[in-house]
Design an enzyme around this catalytic site. Structure first.
Site, PDB file in Angstrom:
ATOM      1  N   HIS A 209       0.798  -1.231   0.000  1.00 54.99           N
ATOM      2  CA  HIS A 209       0.000   0.000   0.000  1.00 54.99           C
ATOM      3  C   HIS A 209       0.831   1.282   0.000  1.00 54.99           C
ATOM      4  O   HIS A 209       0.283   2.379  -0.083  1.00 54.99           O
ATOM      5  CB  HIS A 209      -0.974   0.032   1.184  1.00 54.99           C
ATOM      6  CG  HIS A 209      -0.290   0.206   2.503  1.00 54.99           C
ATOM      7  ND1 HIS A 209       0.151  -0.841   3.252  1.00 54.99           N
ATOM      8  CD2 HIS A 209       0.037   1.323   3.195  1.00 54.99           C
ATOM      9  CE1 HIS A 209       0.711  -0.380   4.357  1.00 54.99           C
ATOM     10  NE2 HIS A 209       0.663   0.926   4.354  1.00 54.99           N
TER      11      HIS A 209
HETATM   12  C1  UD1 Z   1      -2.440   5.598   5.142  1.00 53.37           C
HETATM   13  C2  UD1 Z   1      -1.204   6.178   5.806  1.00 53.37           C
HETATM   14  C3  UD1 Z   1      -0.087   5.153   5.824  1.00 53.37           C
HETATM   15  C4  UD1 Z   1      -0.557   3.855   6.444  1.00 53.37           C
HETATM   16  C5  UD1 Z   1      -1.808   3.389   5.753  1.00 53.37           C
HETATM   17  C6  UD1 Z   1      -2.319   2.175   6.469  1.00 53.37           C
HETATM   18  C7  UD1 Z   1      -0.902   8.581   5.483  1.00 53.37           C
HETATM   19  C8  UD1 Z   1      -0.112   9.620   4.795  1.00 53.37           C
HETATM   20  N1  UD1 Z   1      -0.705   7.335   5.069  1.00 53.37           N
HETATM   21  O1  UD1 Z   1      -2.134   5.361   3.796  1.00 53.37           O
HETATM   22  O2  UD1 Z   1       0.994   5.646   6.587  1.00 53.37           O
HETATM   23  O3  UD1 Z   1       0.455   2.902   6.322  1.00 53.37           O
HETATM   24  O4  UD1 Z   1      -2.810   4.416   5.806  1.00 53.37           O
HETATM   25  O5  UD1 Z   1      -3.228   1.450   5.774  1.00 53.37           O
HETATM   26  O6  UD1 Z   1      -1.653   8.869   6.394  1.00 53.37           O
HETATM   27  N2  UD1 Z   1      -9.330   4.269   0.581  1.00 53.37           N
HETATM   28  C9  UD1 Z   1     -10.585   3.698   0.498  1.00 53.37           C
HETATM   29  N3  UD1 Z   1     -11.212   3.330   1.655  1.00 53.37           N
HETATM   30  C10 UD1 Z   1     -10.673   3.519   2.874  1.00 53.37           C
HETATM   31  C11 UD1 Z   1      -9.404   4.112   2.953  1.00 53.37           C
HETATM   32  C12 UD1 Z   1      -8.743   4.485   1.807  1.00 53.37           C
HETATM   33  O7  UD1 Z   1     -11.117   3.504  -0.594  1.00 53.37           O
HETATM   34  O8  UD1 Z   1     -11.310   3.168   3.886  1.00 53.37           O
HETATM   35  C13 UD1 Z   1      -8.620   4.619  -0.667  1.00 53.37           C
HETATM   36  C14 UD1 Z   1      -8.968   6.009  -1.217  1.00 53.37           C
HETATM   37  O9  UD1 Z   1      -8.937   5.932  -2.612  1.00 53.37           O
HETATM   38  C15 UD1 Z   1      -7.813   6.853  -0.718  1.00 53.37           C
HETATM   39  C16 UD1 Z   1      -6.651   5.866  -0.759  1.00 53.37           C
HETATM   40  O10 UD1 Z   1      -7.217   4.606  -0.421  1.00 53.37           O
HETATM   41  O11 UD1 Z   1      -7.598   7.988  -1.512  1.00 53.37           O
HETATM   42  C17 UD1 Z   1      -5.516   6.195   0.180  1.00 53.37           C
HETATM   43  O12 UD1 Z   1      -5.994   6.376   1.518  1.00 53.37           O
HETATM   44  P1  UD1 Z   1      -5.204   7.319   2.564  1.00 53.37           P
HETATM   45  O13 UD1 Z   1      -5.827   7.219   3.883  1.00 53.37           O
HETATM   46  O14 UD1 Z   1      -5.031   8.666   1.984  1.00 53.37           O
HETATM   47  O15 UD1 Z   1      -3.747   6.714   2.592  1.00 53.37           O
HETATM   48  P2  UD1 Z   1      -3.278   5.208   2.740  1.00 53.37           P
HETATM   49  O16 UD1 Z   1      -2.614   4.833   1.461  1.00 53.37           O
HETATM   50  O17 UD1 Z   1      -4.381   4.360   3.223  1.00 53.37           O
HETATM   51  N1  UDP Z   2      -3.662  -5.591   8.784  1.00 52.31           N
HETATM   52  C1  UDP Z   2      -4.897  -6.236   8.863  1.00 52.31           C
HETATM   53  N2  UDP Z   2      -5.483  -6.649   7.690  1.00 52.31           N
HETATM   54  C2  UDP Z   2      -4.904  -6.472   6.480  1.00 52.31           C
HETATM   55  C3  UDP Z   2      -3.630  -5.828   6.422  1.00 52.31           C
HETATM   56  C4  UDP Z   2      -3.043  -5.383   7.595  1.00 52.31           C
HETATM   57  O1  UDP Z   2      -5.441  -6.435   9.946  1.00 52.31           O
HETATM   58  O2  UDP Z   2      -5.516  -6.871   5.464  1.00 52.31           O
HETATM   59  C5  UDP Z   2      -3.030  -5.136  10.041  1.00 52.31           C
HETATM   60  C6  UDP Z   2      -1.655  -5.680  10.264  1.00 52.31           C
HETATM   61  O3  UDP Z   2      -1.703  -6.961  10.852  1.00 52.31           O
HETATM   62  C7  UDP Z   2      -1.039  -4.634  11.182  1.00 52.31           C
HETATM   63  C8  UDP Z   2      -1.672  -3.354  10.701  1.00 52.31           C
HETATM   64  O4  UDP Z   2      -2.850  -3.735   9.970  1.00 52.31           O
HETATM   65  O5  UDP Z   2      -1.417  -4.851  12.526  1.00 52.31           O
HETATM   66  C9  UDP Z   2      -0.712  -2.640   9.813  1.00 52.31           C
HETATM   67  O6  UDP Z   2      -1.345  -1.640   9.132  1.00 52.31           O
HETATM   68  P1  UDP Z   2      -0.945  -1.188   7.662  1.00 52.31           P
HETATM   69  O7  UDP Z   2      -0.153  -2.228   6.984  1.00 52.31           O
HETATM   70  O8  UDP Z   2      -2.202  -0.741   7.022  1.00 52.31           O
HETATM   71  O9  UDP Z   2      -0.092   0.130   7.944  1.00 52.31           O
HETATM   72  P2  UDP Z   2       1.428   0.415   8.378  1.00 52.31           P
HETATM   73  O10 UDP Z   2       1.774  -0.459   9.515  1.00 52.31           O
HETATM   74  O11 UDP Z   2       2.274   0.204   7.169  1.00 52.31           O
HETATM   75  O12 UDP Z   2       1.391   1.858   8.726  1.00 52.31           O
END
Ligand code: UD1
Ligand code: UDP
Length: 360
Positions: free
Chosen positions: A209
């Site tokens: 991601h």
């Molecule tokens: C965010 C965090 C990242 C973290 C990740 C965990 C920031 C800058 N990044 O990244 O550090 O590792 O979350 O998962 O805060 N979207 C959906 N549904 C949702 C959420 C997101 O469709 O419930 C889609 C949308 O198109 C959105 C994109 O995912 O624009 C990115 O979501 P966003 O929260 O901006 O950043 P992440 O890539 O999820």
């Molecule tokens: N995680 C989860 N389901 C998934 C992917 C990740 O429960 O499909 C959990 C994972 O086990 C960990 C946390 O989400 O506890 C990590 O979050 P993510 O990878 O979204 O973000 P990051 O740690 O990179 O910020």
């Protein structure tokens, strides 16, 4: 003690990793202090959000701010404005923010402008890559926090090198607490292995991601091709990855060759990680969980904040390159023992104690 009983702590969360970190912390904090949970709404799909509240017993948020998705500036700005309104109304004695998401930054900024003390859980992490949005968030949050709770000695040292020593404590990692709190329940309740027809050590688990991997077509294509070459990959697909896989026309080809599923809840994720032959990821949290559960991890990034996993031989970094990824997945077989570098599962307790001391 009377004063402490009245003290009000606002925990600010909004994205999946924030929820995992909040779960054990909130449970511990509520034994002695009053907590208000503010959910920014950064993540909102059921499987990115509510499933964690349901499965991990996190209390329903007191405020849901529905900030949603957007560009970094817009999203952070929306959250900042909405958090400010709540903090003005609630007047908490301190706010707690977790990790490095835009929610974390917005929460810390809103609090600092109102002179509310800030506690940062997972302080001091650095990738030294300023192109990562999370790196900017971490640095800024650390530099405006009053209480900095570090998961590792490396994190304490990173802060020291930036001149930050006041309010810094080495507490261990709340993600160890979360894992210990839930692993037994997961073993008992999760049906994911049966549901997906998986046998232990018969598949690789993948998550992707990071913006640097998903948003760039050439990186994402290389990753997709590596997964297709490997074949036996189970891939809980983050919505950001799904969006770009579809946009670049890579989704259907990948789906034909590997097991793509929706993001899974935490209990299912623990089981998928524990039973995987190898883990392939760019997630911070997943690298640590693989290490703790003794599953070799291949991290598709050039840097990591969790350097101990690499130093101890359980995590290998590879750039997003097809051949390098498949080669590593096939040949990386760590033998060394893991250490308790992320603490022993009592980080939430230590953090709560430190907050209470600070409030006195
Ligand atoms: C965010 C965090 C990242 C973290 C990740 C965990 C920031 C800058 N990044 O990244 O550090 O590792 O979350 O998962 O805060 N979207 C959906 N549904 C949702 C959420 C997101 O469709 O419930 C889609 C949308 O198109 C959105 C994109 O995912 O624009 C990115 O979501 P966003 O929260 O901006 O950043 P992440 O890539 O999820
Ligand atoms: N995680 C989860 N389901 C998934 C992917 C990740 O429960 O499909 C959990 C994972 O086990 C960990 C946390 O989400 O506890 C990590 O979050 P993510 O990878 O979204 O973000 P990051 O740690 O990179 O910020």
């Amino acid at each position: 003690m009377q004063v402490l009983n009245m003290a009000k702590i606002a925990s600010i969360v909004g994205a999946r990793p924030n929820f995992v970190k909040l779960a054990p912390f909130s449970r511990e904090l509520r034994k002695t202090l009053h907590e208000v949970i503010i959910h920014t709404g950064q993540h909102y799909n059921y499987e990115m959000d509510k499933v964690f509240f349901d499965e991990m017993g996190i209390p329903k948020p007191d405020y849901h701010l529905n900030a949603g998705s957007g560009t970094h500036g817009r999203q952070t700005g929306e959250m900042l404005a909405r958090i400010e309104d709540v903090l003005v109304k609630e007047e908490p004695d301190a706010v707690v923010v977790f990790g490095d998401t835009n929610t974390t930054l917005a929460g810390a900024l809103a609090a600092s402008k109102l002179h509310i003390p800030i506690a940062h859980v997972e302080a001091g992490l650095r990738s030294f890559d300023r192109r990562m949005p999370e790196e900017i968030n971490r640095v800024l949050v650390d530099h405006c926090s009053d209480m900095l709770f570090c998961p590792t000695e490396t994190a304490v040292e990173n802060l020291r090198k930036e001149g930050v020593t006041k309010g810094v404590s080495l507490t261990g990692d709340v993600m160890v607490d979360a894992l210990r709190m839930c692993l037994e329940i997961a073993e008992k309740d999760s049906k994911v292995m049966e549901d997906l027809g998986l046998r232990p050590k018969d598949y690789c688990l993948a998550t992707v991601h990071r913006a640097s991997n998903t948003d760039d077509i050439s990186c994402l294509k290389d990753i997709v091709e590596a997964f297709q070459d490997l074949g036996d990959v189970v891939f809980p697909c983050h919505p950001r990855a799904e969006k770009y896989l579809r946009q670049y026309g890579l989704y259907d080809g990948l789906k034909a060759r590997v097991r793509i599923v929706k993001p899974v809840g935490y209990l299912d994720m623990l089981m998928l990680e524990k039973n995987a032959r190898k883990v392939l990821t760019d997630s911070g949290g997943v690298q640590k969980e693989a290490y703790i559960m003794g599953v070799p991890c291949i991290t598709m990034r050039d840097t990591t904040e969790w350097v101990e996993t690499v130093q101890d031989g359980w995590n290998a970094l590879v750039g997003p390159e097809r051949i390098a990824i498949t080669e590593k997945v096939r040949n990386f077989n760590p033998k060394s023992k893991q250490r308790e570098v992320f603490g022993s599962g009592d980080a939430s307790q230590k953090i709560t104690e430190k907050i209470k001391e600070w409030l006195k």
